[in-house]
Motif scaffolding. Structure first.
Motif, mmCIF file in Angstrom:
data_model
loop_
_atom_site.group_PDB
_atom_site.id
_atom_site.type_symbol
_atom_site.label_atom_id
_atom_site.label_comp_id
_atom_site.label_asym_id
_atom_site.label_seq_id
_atom_site.Cartn_x
_atom_site.Cartn_y
_atom_site.Cartn_z
ATOM 1 N N VAL A 86 0.848 -1.203 0.000
ATOM 2 C CA VAL A 86 0.000 0.000 0.000
ATOM 3 C C VAL A 86 0.879 1.247 0.000
ATOM 4 O O VAL A 86 0.639 2.199 -0.756
ATOM 5 C CB VAL A 86 -0.945 0.005 1.220
ATOM 6 C CG1 VAL A 86 -1.688 1.334 1.314
ATOM 7 C CG2 VAL A 86 -1.923 -1.158 1.131
ATOM 8 N N GLN A 87 1.933 1.243 0.835
ATOM 9 C CA GLN A 87 2.838 2.386 0.913
ATOM 10 C C GLN A 87 3.576 2.594 -0.408
ATOM 11 O O GLN A 87 3.769 3.740 -0.835
ATOM 12 C CB GLN A 87 3.841 2.175 2.052
ATOM 13 C CG GLN A 87 3.217 2.233 3.437
ATOM 14 C CD GLN A 87 4.181 1.794 4.525
ATOM 15 O OE1 GLN A 87 5.351 1.515 4.272
ATOM 16 N NE2 GLN A 87 3.675 1.721 5.755
ATOM 17 N N ILE B 224 4.370 5.695 -5.373
ATOM 18 C CA ILE B 224 4.390 5.756 -6.838
ATOM 19 C C ILE B 224 3.460 6.849 -7.353
ATOM 20 O O ILE B 224 3.784 7.559 -8.314
ATOM 21 C CB ILE B 224 4.006 4.383 -7.435
ATOM 22 C CG1 ILE B 224 5.124 3.364 -7.179
ATOM 23 C CG2 ILE B 224 3.712 4.492 -8.930
ATOM 24 C CD1 ILE B 224 4.748 1.946 -7.534
ATOM 25 N N GLU B 225 2.326 7.003 -6.694
ATOM 26 C CA GLU B 225 1.337 7.984 -7.148
ATOM 27 C C GLU B 225 1.837 9.421 -7.031
ATOM 28 O O GLU B 225 1.274 10.336 -7.651
ATOM 29 C CB GLU B 225 0.030 7.823 -6.372
ATOM 30 C CG GLU B 225 -0.740 6.561 -6.711
ATOM 31 C CD GLU B 225 -0.990 6.406 -8.205
ATOM 32 O OE1 GLU B 225 -1.378 7.407 -8.844
ATOM 33 O OE2 GLU B 225 -0.768 5.305 -8.730
ATOM 34 N N GLN B 226 2.901 9.626 -6.274
ATOM 35 C CA GLN B 226 3.456 10.971 -6.137
ATOM 36 C C GLN B 226 4.207 11.416 -7.393
ATOM 37 O O GLN B 226 4.452 12.608 -7.573
ATOM 38 C CB GLN B 226 4.394 11.034 -4.931
ATOM 39 C CG GLN B 226 3.722 10.750 -3.596
ATOM 40 C CD GLN B 226 4.715 10.730 -2.446
ATOM 41 O OE1 GLN B 226 5.855 11.194 -2.567
ATOM 42 N NE2 GLN B 226 4.285 10.189 -1.316
ATOM 43 N N TYR B 227 4.560 10.464 -8.236
ATOM 44 C CA TYR B 227 5.353 10.779 -9.426
ATOM 45 C C TYR B 227 4.458 11.014 -10.634
ATOM 46 O O TYR B 227 3.456 10.330 -10.834
ATOM 47 C CB TYR B 227 6.331 9.645 -9.730
ATOM 48 C CG TYR B 227 7.463 9.539 -8.723
ATOM 49 C CD1 TYR B 227 8.591 10.321 -8.851
ATOM 50 C CD2 TYR B 227 7.380 8.653 -7.642
ATOM 51 C CE1 TYR B 227 9.637 10.234 -7.928
ATOM 52 C CE2 TYR B 227 8.408 8.557 -6.720
ATOM 53 C CZ TYR B 227 9.533 9.353 -6.874
ATOM 54 O OH TYR B 227 10.556 9.269 -5.962
ATOM 55 N N GLN B 228 4.858 11.984 -11.444
ATOM 56 C CA GLN B 228 4.158 12.271 -12.684
ATOM 57 C C GLN B 228 4.523 11.247 -13.752
ATOM 58 O O GLN B 228 5.558 10.580 -13.663
ATOM 59 C CB GLN B 228 4.524 13.678 -13.182
ATOM 60 C CG GLN B 228 4.168 14.798 -12.221
ATOM 61 C CD GLN B 228 2.662 14.938 -12.031
ATOM 62 O OE1 GLN B 228 1.892 14.829 -12.985
ATOM 63 N NE2 GLN B 228 2.247 15.162 -10.796
ATOM 64 N N ASP B 229 3.701 11.129 -14.763
ATOM 65 C CA ASP B 229 4.033 10.274 -15.900
ATOM 66 C C ASP B 229 5.287 10.804 -16.603
ATOM 67 O O ASP B 229 5.544 12.016 -16.610
ATOM 68 C CB ASP B 229 2.876 10.242 -16.903
ATOM 69 C CG ASP B 229 1.653 9.533 -16.340
ATOM 70 O OD1 ASP B 229 1.749 8.982 -15.219
ATOM 71 O OD2 ASP B 229 0.606 9.545 -17.008
ATOM 72 N N HIS B 230 6.070 9.895 -17.161
ATOM 73 C CA HIS B 230 7.270 10.240 -17.938
ATOM 74 C C HIS B 230 8.299 11.006 -17.104
ATOM 75 O O HIS B 230 8.998 11.873 -17.613
ATOM 76 C CB HIS B 230 6.905 11.065 -19.180
ATOM 77 C CG HIS B 230 5.802 10.476 -19.991
ATOM 78 N ND1 HIS B 230 5.961 9.319 -20.738
ATOM 79 C CD2 HIS B 230 4.522 10.870 -20.162
ATOM 80 C CE1 HIS B 230 4.819 9.034 -21.349
ATOM 81 N NE2 HIS B 230 3.926 9.947 -21.010
ATOM 82 N N SER B 231 8.391 10.698 -15.812
ATOM 83 C CA SER B 231 9.282 11.458 -14.931
ATOM 84 C C SER B 231 10.483 10.616 -14.484
ATOM 85 O O SER B 231 10.643 9.462 -14.876
ATOM 86 C CB SER B 231 8.503 11.935 -13.705
ATOM 87 O OG SER B 231 8.054 10.830 -12.935
#
Length: 368
Positions: free
Chosen positions: A148-149, A154-161
Motif C-alpha cells: 500500500v505504501q 508511486i502515485e506521487q510521481y508524474q508520468d514520464h518522470s
C-alpha cells in the motif's frame, strides 16, 4: 581457515539424520524442501546456505527467492555452530532473521553465549517459540502495508518522470508493482532502485518489462544483489535493441567474470547503450579482457565506462584497455581508480589521452 575434527555424527541414511518425531511437517504440501549440505568430507559445512569456505552454495537461497521469502526463522542444532552460521548467512543475504532460542541446543555454554551475542550485534532477533505465530502474522500484515505504501509513493510521481526509489527495502516481489505501475503505466524515463534488496529474480521481472519499452533511458540497480544471473537476464533483453535504455548502473552487485561474459555478448550487438557503470564488483583481468574485446571490435556506442573499485583488476588488463581505446572511437571517459594498478600501469593509461584528444581516463580520483 581452521576446521574442527568432530566425532562421527549425522551420518547419511541413519536415524541420526531423521527429523524429530514430534516435529509437525505436512508432507502433502509442495512447499517443504530438504536441503542437503556437508557433502564434501574435506570441508566443514555449518550453514544451510554455504560451506565454511563459501565455495559451494546450496539451493536454499534460490528456493527462498523463488517463493519470495523475506523473513527466516532458524532453529535446530547446534546453536553455536550450524544454527548460528545459517542465521548469520541469512542476515548477510538481507533476510529479516530470527533465532528461535528455545528450539535450539548448543555444544558449550561459552560458545553459545558468544555466538548469541554476535547474532544480536548483527541484527538477528532472538525470540522464543511462543512468539513465532504472532511475528509471522505481523510480517504478513506488514508486507500488505508495504505494498500500500509503495503504491502511494508511486502515485506521487508524474508520468514520464524521473523516479527515485533508493533505500526503500524493495524486494523481488515489489518489482511486479514497479514494472506494472512505473514502467508500463507511468512510462518513467529514469528509474533509480539503488540500495534495495533486489536479486536476479527481481531483475528478471524488470527485464521482461524492458522488452519493447520506449520510455526508460536510465536504470540504476547499484548496491543490490543482481549477481551474474541478473546480468544474464538484462543482457538477453538489451541484445535485442528493442528499447531505448542508454545508461545502466550495475555497481556493487557481486558481478564476476561470468557476468562479464554476458555483458560482452550483449555489447557486441547492442546499438543503444552509451553509459555502463560496473564499479565495486568482483571483476578480474579476464573479465576486462572480454569486455574490452567486445568494445574494441564490435561496439560503436559506449561512451562512458565506470570500472572504479574493482580491486581484482591489475596491470594485466592494461594491454586490453590500450587496444580498446586505440581502436574504438566512441569511448570518451573511463574511470579506473581504486583498482589494483601500479603507478607504471596508470601512466600507460594516461598516455592514451595523447593519442585521442577526446578521451579521458581517471586513475587516481574522479577528476584525475
Amino acid at each position: 581457515m581452521e576446521q574442527v575434527l568432530w566425532p562421527k555424527h549425522c551420518v547419511q541414511e541413519t536415524a541420526e539424520v531423521e527429523l524429530h518425531k514430534d516435529l509437525m511437517v505436512n508432507s502433502s504440501k509442495n512447499n517443504i524442501f530438504h536441503i542437503k549440505k556437508g557433502n564434501d568430507s574435506d570441508i566443514d559445512s555449518y550453514s544451510a546456505f554455504w560451506d565454511n569456505f563459501k565455495r559451494q552454495e546450496t539451493e536454499l537461497h534460490s528456493i527462498l527467492k523463488q517463493w519470495n521469502v523475506t523473513h527466516v526463522y532458524v532453529a535446530g542444532l547446534a546453536t553455536d555452530y550450524c544454527v548460528a552460521a545459517t542465521a548469520l548467512d541469512a542476515m548477510d543475504l538481507n533476510y529479516t532473521t530470527y533465532l528461535i532460542q528455545d528450539a535450539c541446543r548448543g555444544v558449550a555454554n561459552e560458545s553459545i553465549n558468544n555466538k548469541t551475542n554476535e547474532m544480536r550485534q548483527r541484527g538477528i532477533q532472538i525470540i522464543q517459540s511462543r512468539q513465532v505465530k504472532t511475528l509471522v502474522n505481523c510480517a504478513s500484515i506488514h508486507h500488505h502495508n508495504q505494498n500500500v505504501q509503495l503504491q502511494q509513493l508511486i502515485e506521487q510521481y508524474q508520468d514520464h518522470s524521473h523516479v527515485d526509489l533508493s533505500e526503500h527495502q524493495l524486494t523481488d516481489e515489489d518489482m511486479k508493482i514497479i514494472s506494472k505501475e512505473i514502467l508500463i503505466r507511468k512510462q518513467c524515463k529514469q528509474l533509480v532502485l539503488r540500495s534495495n534488496r533486489i536479486t536476479s529474480v527481481g531483475v528478471s521481472i524488470l527485464a521482461q518489462t524492458l522488452h519493447n519499452n520506449n520510455s526508460l533511458n536510465y536504470l540504476d540497480l547499484s548496491s543490490n544483489q543482481v549477481s551474474d544471473d541478473g546480468v544474464h537476464f538484462l543482457s538477453i533483453i538489451l541484445s535485442m535493441n528493442n528499447n531505448i535504455l542508454k545508461k545502466l548502473d550495475l555497481g556493487k552487485n557481486g558481478i564476476t567474470d561470468n557476468g562479464m561474459k554476458h555483458l560482452a555478448q550483449m555489447i557486441k550487438t547492442n546499438k543503444i547503450l552509451t553509459q555502463l557503470d560496473l564499479c565495486s564488483n568482483e571483476i578480474t583481468d579476464e573479465g576486462i579482457r572480454l569486455l574490452a574485446d567486445a568494445i574494441e571490435n564490435s561496439n560503436s556506442t559506449i561512451e562512458l565506462l565506470w570500472l572504479t573499485s574493482n580491486t581484482l583488476i591489475t596491470d594485466k588488463s592494461i594491454e586490453s584497455i590500450i587496444g580498446m581505446v586505440k581502436k574504438n572511437q566512441s569511448l570518451k571517459r573511463l574511470w579506473m581508480f581504486k583498482c589494483n594498478l601500479s603507478e607504471i600501469g596508470k601512466k600507460k593509461l594516461k598516455e592514451l589521452e595523447q593519442l585521442n584528444k577526446n578521451f579521458r581516463v581517471y586513475v587516481n580520483n574522479w577528476k584525475d
